[in-house]
Write a protein that holds these residues in place. Structure first.
Motif, PDB file in Angstrom:
ATOM      1  N   THR A  15       0.811  -1.042   0.173  1.00 21.30           N
ATOM      2  CA  THR A  15       0.009  -0.047   0.125  1.00 21.30           C
ATOM      3  C   THR A  15       0.834   1.262  -0.062  1.00 21.30           C
ATOM      4  O   THR A  15       0.560   2.261  -0.762  1.00 21.30           O
ATOM      5  CB  THR A  15      -1.040   0.013   1.198  1.00 21.30           C
ATOM      6  OG1 THR A  15      -2.001  -1.222   1.113  1.00 21.30           O
ATOM      7  CG2 THR A  15      -1.874   1.274   1.312  1.00 21.30           C
ATOM      8  N   CYS A 163     -11.462  -1.755  -5.339  1.00 24.86           N
ATOM      9  CA  CYS A 163     -11.512  -1.192  -4.127  1.00 24.86           C
ATOM     10  C   CYS A 163     -12.656  -2.116  -3.378  1.00 24.86           C
ATOM     11  O   CYS A 163     -12.296  -2.492  -2.332  1.00 24.86           O
ATOM     12  CB  CYS A 163     -11.896   0.358  -3.965  1.00 24.86           C
ATOM     13  SG  CYS A 163     -12.650   1.127  -2.456  1.00 24.86           S
ATOM     14  N   PHE A 167     -11.732  -4.820  -0.104  1.00 22.05           N
ATOM     15  CA  PHE A 167     -12.445  -4.890   0.937  1.00 22.05           C
ATOM     16  C   PHE A 167     -13.256  -6.371   1.230  1.00 22.05           C
ATOM     17  O   PHE A 167     -13.172  -6.844   2.332  1.00 22.05           O
ATOM     18  CB  PHE A 167     -13.426  -3.731   1.045  1.00 22.05           C
ATOM     19  CG  PHE A 167     -13.003  -2.650   1.477  1.00 22.05           C
ATOM     20  CD1 PHE A 167     -12.384  -2.305   2.914  1.00 22.05           C
ATOM     21  CD2 PHE A 167     -13.024  -1.447   0.733  1.00 22.05           C
ATOM     22  CE1 PHE A 167     -11.789  -1.114   3.284  1.00 22.05           C
ATOM     23  CE2 PHE A 167     -12.412  -0.277   1.206  1.00 22.05           C
ATOM     24  CZ  PHE A 167     -11.824  -0.035   2.467  1.00 22.05           C
ATOM     25  N   PRO A 172      -7.706  -4.578   3.507  1.00 23.49           N
ATOM     26  CA  PRO A 172      -8.110  -3.450   3.899  1.00 23.49           C
ATOM     27  C   PRO A 172      -7.393  -2.158   3.335  1.00 23.49           C
ATOM     28  O   PRO A 172      -7.927  -1.194   2.990  1.00 23.49           O
ATOM     29  CB  PRO A 172      -8.500  -3.428   5.235  1.00 23.49           C
ATOM     30  CG  PRO A 172      -7.578  -4.358   5.897  1.00 23.49           C
ATOM     31  CD  PRO A 172      -7.331  -5.564   4.640  1.00 23.49           C
ATOM     32  N   PHE A 173      -5.778  -2.425   3.705  1.00 21.59           N
ATOM     33  CA  PHE A 173      -5.075  -1.291   3.351  1.00 21.59           C
ATOM     34  C   PHE A 173      -5.257  -1.030   1.927  1.00 21.59           C
ATOM     35  O   PHE A 173      -5.130   0.173   1.318  1.00 21.59           O
ATOM     36  CB  PHE A 173      -3.674  -1.535   4.007  1.00 21.59           C
ATOM     37  CG  PHE A 173      -3.699  -1.370   5.476  1.00 21.59           C
ATOM     38  CD1 PHE A 173      -3.836  -0.402   6.070  1.00 21.59           C
ATOM     39  CD2 PHE A 173      -3.696  -2.627   5.987  1.00 21.59           C
ATOM     40  CE1 PHE A 173      -3.868  -0.220   7.462  1.00 21.59           C
ATOM     41  CE2 PHE A 173      -3.751  -2.583   7.548  1.00 21.59           C
ATOM     42  CZ  PHE A 173      -3.583  -1.541   8.299  1.00 21.59           C
ATOM     43  N   SER A 176      -8.250   0.330   0.669  1.00 30.30           N
ATOM     44  CA  SER A 176      -8.369   1.973   0.903  1.00 30.30           C
ATOM     45  C   SER A 176      -7.542   2.832   0.012  1.00 30.30           C
ATOM     46  O   SER A 176      -7.922   3.905  -0.456  1.00 30.30           O
ATOM     47  CB  SER A 176      -7.837   2.182   2.355  1.00 30.30           C
ATOM     48  OG  SER A 176      -8.649   1.812   3.262  1.00 30.30           O
ATOM     49  N   ALA A 179      -9.470   3.338  -3.094  1.00 30.29           N
ATOM     50  CA  ALA A 179     -10.206   4.444  -2.887  1.00 30.29           C
ATOM     51  C   ALA A 179      -9.740   5.619  -3.386  1.00 30.29           C
ATOM     52  O   ALA A 179     -10.180   6.607  -4.126  1.00 30.29           O
ATOM     53  CB  ALA A 179     -11.097   4.209  -1.762  1.00 30.29           C
ATOM     54  N   LEU A 180      -8.398   5.803  -2.697  1.00 27.07           N
ATOM     55  CA  LEU A 180      -7.855   7.113  -3.087  1.00 27.07           C
ATOM     56  C   LEU A 180      -7.240   7.036  -4.525  1.00 27.07           C
ATOM     57  O   LEU A 180      -7.442   8.351  -4.848  1.00 27.07           O
ATOM     58  CB  LEU A 180      -6.449   7.007  -2.009  1.00 27.07           C
ATOM     59  CG  LEU A 180      -5.618   8.295  -2.107  1.00 27.07           C
ATOM     60  CD1 LEU A 180      -6.451   9.657  -1.758  1.00 27.07           C
ATOM     61  CD2 LEU A 180      -4.326   7.993  -1.126  1.00 27.07           C
TER      62      LEU A 180
END
Length: 198
Positions: A15, A163, A167, A172-173, A176, A179-180
């Motif tokens: 990430t 994304c 999830f 999760p990282f 996220s 998503a960014l």
């Protein structure tokens, strides 16, 4: 806490590398390829562990395209001079319309083939989404290596689906981060469009 870190350290490391990668891509920096190579190498292990076999296989293609992209970005391009350095750089251009249909058909064929493989030859629980993001990523990374503006639009679609998928797969990282990525991809499209016109 120790158990959580032990379970997610590779997710967290890739990430961080992914964040560096997208920021370098946003700036159209040649260093994105170096960071990408490290991220993709580690991604092979992560995706295999999580049963995302299409994503795992895709990382091998990414590694090859990373080398291609780096070479393509550093080789002389006499049409555009870099401000301040006088060195020729690859220009940002539009995705050629003549290639859009070819890549569109190729994406559908790859998606179908990967879906069949994942659904019938592996224990994948997400064959539709995993094969879709992988197939579309084939054209996305190629378009980035060619420095086409529309590569950002391809990545927006890939990032949204990825994304949600990550999830669901308890990454999760990275989820996220994707998503960014959507936000940065929108900003990157606008920035590259300005750079292309200037």
């Amino acid at each position: 806490m120790t158990d959580f870190l032990a379970a997610h350290w590779l997710d967290m490391l890739t990430t961080v590398l992914g964040l560096a990668y997208i920021l370098l891509e946003y700036k159209a920096s040649i260093w994105l390829w170096v960071v990408g190579f490290a991220m993709q190498s580690l991604g092979i292990v992560l995706y295999y562990q999580k049963g995302l076999y299409a994503d795992c296989g895709m990382e091998f293609y990414y590694l090859a395209m990373t080398v291609y992209g780096f070479i393509n970005w550093v080789r002389p391009h006499p049409t555009v001079q870099s401000a301040g350095t006088g060195k020729a750089i690859i220009p940002i251009t539009h995705f050629p319309k003549r290639l859009a249909v070819i890549w569109g058909i190729a994406t559908l064929v790859i998606w179908g083939a990967l879906y069949c493989f994942l659904a019938y030859c592996t224990d994948s629980r997400v064959p539709v989404a995993d094969s879709f993001t992988t197939a579309l990523s084939f054209v996305g990374i190629w378009a980035l290596a060619r420095k086409y503006l529309e590569q950002w639009l391809i990545w927006i679609v890939v990032d949204v689906v990825t994304c949600v998928l990550y999830f669901y797969k308890d990454i999760p990282f990275k989820a996220s981060l994707y998503a960014l990525y959507v936000v940065i991809a929108v900003m990157g499209f606008r920035k590259w469009r300005r750079m292309m016109h200037s």
